[in-house]
Scaffold this motif. Sequence first.
Motif, PDB file in Angstrom:
ATOM      1  N   UNK A 247      33.281  76.579  46.085  1.00  0.00           N
ATOM      2  CA  UNK A 247      34.403  76.243  46.963  1.00  0.00           C
ATOM      3  C   UNK A 247      34.579  74.728  47.049  1.00  0.00           C
ATOM      4  N   UNK A 250      36.364  73.684  43.911  1.00  0.00           N
ATOM      5  CA  UNK A 250      37.798  73.993  43.956  1.00  0.00           C
ATOM      6  C   UNK A 250      38.516  72.974  44.839  1.00  0.00           C
ATOM      7  N   UNK A 251      37.902  72.666  45.996  1.00  0.00           N
ATOM      8  CA  UNK A 251      38.506  71.686  46.903  1.00  0.00           C
ATOM      9  C   UNK A 251      38.637  70.330  46.216  1.00  0.00           C
ATOM     10  N   UNK A 254      41.540  70.416  43.793  1.00  0.00           N
ATOM     11  CA  UNK A 254      42.852  70.484  44.439  1.00  0.00           C
ATOM     12  C   UNK A 254      43.170  69.176  45.176  1.00  0.00           C
ATOM     13  N   UNK A 260      46.827  74.510  42.556  1.00  0.00           N
ATOM     14  CA  UNK A 260      46.163  75.798  42.377  1.00  0.00           C
ATOM     15  C   UNK A 260      47.042  76.767  41.583  1.00  0.00           C
ATOM     16  N   UNK A 261      48.341  76.504  41.537  1.00  0.00           N
ATOM     17  CA  UNK A 261      49.245  77.407  40.829  1.00  0.00           C
ATOM     18  C   UNK A 261      49.101  77.303  39.313  1.00  0.00           C
ATOM     19  N   UNK A 296      32.780  71.534  61.506  1.00  0.00           N
ATOM     20  CA  UNK A 296      34.055  71.362  62.201  1.00  0.00           C
ATOM     21  C   UNK A 296      34.843  70.193  61.609  1.00  0.00           C
ATOM     22  N   UNK A 298      34.419  68.661  58.765  1.00  0.00           N
ATOM     23  CA  UNK A 298      34.709  68.885  57.355  1.00  0.00           C
ATOM     24  C   UNK A 298      35.947  69.771  57.218  1.00  0.00           C
ATOM     25  N   UNK A 299      35.962  70.851  58.001  1.00  0.00           N
ATOM     26  CA  UNK A 299      37.100  71.762  57.948  1.00  0.00           C
ATOM     27  C   UNK A 299      38.387  71.059  58.345  1.00  0.00           C
ATOM     28  N   UNK A 300      38.339  70.306  59.457  1.00  0.00           N
ATOM     29  CA  UNK A 300      39.540  69.606  59.924  1.00  0.00           C
ATOM     30  C   UNK A 300      39.996  68.571  58.896  1.00  0.00           C
ATOM     31  N   UNK A 303      41.644  70.369  55.879  1.00  0.00           N
ATOM     32  CA  UNK A 303      42.972  70.889  56.212  1.00  0.00           C
ATOM     33  C   UNK A 303      43.971  69.747  56.368  1.00  0.00           C
ATOM     34  N   UNK A 306      44.844  68.372  52.840  1.00  0.00           N
ATOM     35  CA  UNK A 306      45.689  69.316  52.100  1.00  0.00           C
ATOM     36  C   UNK A 306      47.096  69.355  52.686  1.00  0.00           C
ATOM     37  N   UNK A 307      47.198  69.326  54.028  1.00  0.00           N
ATOM     38  CA  UNK A 307      48.515  69.381  54.663  1.00  0.00           C
ATOM     39  C   UNK A 307      49.331  68.136  54.329  1.00  0.00           C
ATOM     40  N   UNK A 310      50.653  68.026  50.842  1.00  0.00           N
ATOM     41  CA  UNK A 310      51.834  68.858  50.614  1.00  0.00           C
ATOM     42  C   UNK A 310      53.081  68.214  51.207  1.00  0.00           C
ATOM     43  N   UNK A 314      56.466  67.164  49.302  1.00  0.00           N
ATOM     44  CA  UNK A 314      57.795  67.667  49.668  1.00  0.00           C
ATOM     45  C   UNK A 314      58.776  66.527  49.799  1.00  0.00           C
TER      46      UNK A 314
END
Lengths: 336, 332
Positions: A247, A250-251, A254, A260-261, A296, A298-300, A303, A306-307, A310, A314
């Motif tokens: 994982x 993969x992170x 990305x 990932x597509x 905690x 690491x997760x934040x 995210x 990644x956010x 994106x 856009x």
Amino acid sequence: MSAIRSKLFAKSYIDTWFLLIMTGALLVAFRIVQPGWLNGHTVQNLVIQNTPLALVAMAMTFSIISRYIDLSPGSMIALSGAVIGLVYTAQGSLALAIGAGVGTALGAGLLNGLLVSVVGLNAVMVTLAAFIWARGLSIGANQGNPIDVGSGLGTVVNANWHGFTLTAPVVVVVYAGGWLLLARTKMGRYTYAMGGDPTAARRAGISTALYTVLIFLLMGAMIGLSAVITVGQLGSAQATAGLGLELDAIIAVVIGGTRLAGGEGSVGRTALGVIFLSILNSGLLNLGLTDSYFQLYRGLALLAVLSVQIVVRRVTDEEERRKREQEQLSAALAAA
Amino acid sequence: MSADAGIAGRRSLERAVVVDQVRRFADTLGIVAIAGALLLGFGLTSSQFLLSGNIRNIFVQISVVGVAAIGETLVMLAGGLDLSVGSVVLLSEVICADLTATHHLPLGVALLAALGAAGGIGLLNGVLVAVVGIEPILATLGTLLVAAGLAKLILGLRYLQVDHPVFNDLAVTNVLFNLPIMVAVMLGLYLVVSIAMRVTPFGRMVYAVGGNRRAARLSGLSLIGVTIAVYVVAGVLSGIAGFLNVAQIGLVSQNDGMGLEFQAIIAALVGGLSVTSGGVGRVERTLLGALIVGMMTNYQTIKGIDPSFQQAFLGGLLVAAVLADRVLRGRQ
């Protein structure tokens, strides 16, 4: 000059710039919180601790570009390590043990590759199965206890030169080789082609089965190498080796900007992603956080990155679209 | 002429519908047959397997995974994936246990708070996937870390003992033959959700979004709304699975729920959920999948097989399930 500048700031590099800024911000933030953190030893430790991540992430770049995400590496590193330990205990030969360990990794890669390409199974599910069975076998190999391999392998892997061990040149060579393979060879072009449009690739006469298997074998080779290095660094094979590594890999890919597509991405971007993730992990660990805060934050952080990535995409896509429309409009007006 | 063609067309359509129904029936029958064959085979080769006490054990053991797998099935039917299941189970357990055991709040408040947190993580998943646009595997990996981090933050290095009578009742009081309330809760949830998936607009929307995103959007469905709703429902179901886990073990510790998402995915896939064609699968069949996995695990334990090799076998079972999907439904 302006040509170079416009190329450097082209849309395709927006992810890279963004990541470089994030990496810089991370370094500054850790530096402020913990002034003693960043020094010569930090870099050496980063390389030593994150070698398996770097190696697996290189192969994962091929997996993700071709749309065959591989979830098996973490567990397979443990299983290959266990095989090295078991064969060494039984035969006493380090060469034989390493051969068997690397052979196991390549064999599992071949099996996964054949199941995906020839039988036509979903890659995520096949490798999820390997993630489960390989971990089970590696725990079962010695009831979850470490298997000692003596100090022979350790003296080679941990051989020290100005604080850097043998793993530093290995990582450099692997990334140089991976870049060449992806950007300059037929296999690389076919990897992009298969990820971009699998049907079109097949109809264009590419032997997709062969190249799919080769991509899984490349991962197998990196797993084998990582297993040898992990076992050598610790002096023993651990059943928990590589836990969650797939994982992280993969992170890293990305975050580096590979989507990932599938169908696009590069080894260089993955290198940046690995550097970012290594700094994040190491910096957080260095804060002496408990497991809870570590997870905690690491997760934040993931995210958030990644956010923002994106959102940045856009916005640039939107700008691109607007510019194109403007050009079309002015062209139409000129024609009229 | 054209009337004849119309009638012929309708006939062939009707035939196609019948064939489709027969095929679906055969799909379900196949899973039931496999479960039956295993039951028979295990019963014949082990004197303990079919004892009513052991059957009870199997149902109790699968109830946590079973409830979590309902949510995972919905998410996968809608074309997503939820890796945060195990962490949400842990978070729900910790909140519920901490509020009742440490802060002595009434159970109702604790349950609501836990379900709220679980649904909140589900909402976060849904927003990250549907609104922000992060791939499900990465978004739910991030929330996995966040939820596990929060749970461990509250728990610290403690073990929380939960001795509330309601939890005891859940695991001990029999309501259905000799099955305890927690099993009845699982079966009830399967009943409710399977019926809801068949008769409510929500069920049809989930299938539509998973089956053909473009068609679903063009026909006016709110992809964002449906996706968020599915992840929220999955979160709440994981929260309920957390209660059942507290009831079953009576203790809350750091590693609860670890890897539960993979067990849930396996239950759904063994139950015949398709990974190649989205929107194919049935909630009630996931229950059969969970039962098959539960029977196999139980049988291996009776036969004294080491848990680590049982895990290895589970990986093989997953390949078998994906292989069966490939053989029965063909290449994507």
